[in-house]
Design a protein around this motif. Structure first.
Motif, PDB file in Angstrom:
ATOM      1  N   LEU A 141     -73.587  11.067 -33.750  1.00  0.00           N
ATOM      2  CA  LEU A 141     -73.063  12.524 -33.902  1.00  0.00           C
ATOM      3  C   LEU A 141     -74.020  13.297 -34.773  1.00  0.00           C
ATOM      4  O   LEU A 141     -74.094  14.563 -34.774  1.00  0.00           O
ATOM      5  N   CYS A 142     -74.704  12.529 -35.824  1.00  0.00           N
ATOM      6  CA  CYS A 142     -75.557  13.292 -36.747  1.00  0.00           C
ATOM      7  C   CYS A 142     -76.959  13.527 -35.940  1.00  0.00           C
ATOM      8  O   CYS A 142     -77.732  14.300 -36.564  1.00  0.00           O
ATOM      9  N   HIS A 193     -71.245   7.539 -35.997  1.00  0.00           N
ATOM     10  CA  HIS A 193     -71.649   8.393 -36.788  1.00  0.00           C
ATOM     11  C   HIS A 193     -72.998   8.986 -36.811  1.00  0.00           C
ATOM     12  O   HIS A 193     -73.310  10.050 -36.880  1.00  0.00           O
ATOM     13  N   THR A 208     -65.967  11.810 -36.849  1.00  0.00           N
ATOM     14  CA  THR A 208     -67.084  10.957 -37.266  1.00  0.00           C
ATOM     15  C   THR A 208     -66.681   9.718 -37.682  1.00  0.00           C
ATOM     16  O   THR A 208     -67.515   8.926 -38.144  1.00  0.00           O
TER      17      THR A 208
END
Length: 171
Positions: free
Chosen positions: A31-32, A28, A130
């Motif tokens: 990806l962010c 996560h 995610t």
């Protein structure tokens, strides 16, 4: 690999044990923090997949990359954290009939935790999952922080195919 620089780049300061919770948090956070980008390919510059070049571009230069860059970086970070992970090739098929079999142009990761295989993929752009998804659960929806996912297995001639599907809206 400079694991500390990678973890700083993705803004992760949590535990470093090879657990499902840590895997989910790292996927996560990655990806962010690191965008999907294929600018070099579009400009005809070419892309180096050498570990040092990927780390320079995505971590130190704070740029993004495409699936081979993203997931190879994640693979090295997971290995540094003592995860059991391996790269796998795949085909990406969007808005094409099911019988269309495109070439293998995608890289994702299989991460084994306590004998359970998980899919980790930070390189599909806006459709990147995610959260990790179990690879051994067939057909059942699996929640992620965004849209549900599922793995579907089809026995076909001559191929056995696995489909990783995202539920977008009602489809």
């Amino acid at each position: 690999m400079n694991l500390d620089a990678y973890l700083t780049r993705i803004g992760y300061a949590g535990p470093k044990a090879p657990t499902l919770d840590v895997l989910r948090q790292i996927v996560h956070a990655h990806l962010c923090s690191i965008p999907f980008e294929n600018v070099d390919v579009l400009l005809g510059r070419g892309v180096s997949l050498a570990d040092a070049d990927v780390e320079q571009k995505l971590v130190r230069d704070r740029r993004g990359g495409y699936c081979f860059e993203q997931n190879s970086l994640l693979l090295r970070a997971l290995a540094a954290l003592a995860f059991s992970a391996a790269p796998l090739s795949a085909r990406v098929r969007l808005k094409a009939p099911r019988e269309v079999i495109p070439p293998r142009t995608h890289l994702f990761l299989r991460v084994d935790l306590d004998g359970v295989p998980w899919l980790a993929d930070v390189g599909v752009g806006g459709l990147s999952p995610t959260a990790s998804v179990r690879l051994d659960v067939m057909g059942d929806e699996q929640p992620t922080p965004h849209e549900p996912r599922r793995i579907v297995r089809e026995d076909g001639t001559p191929l056995l195919r696995y489909f990783h599907q995202a539920k977008v809206g009602d489809a």
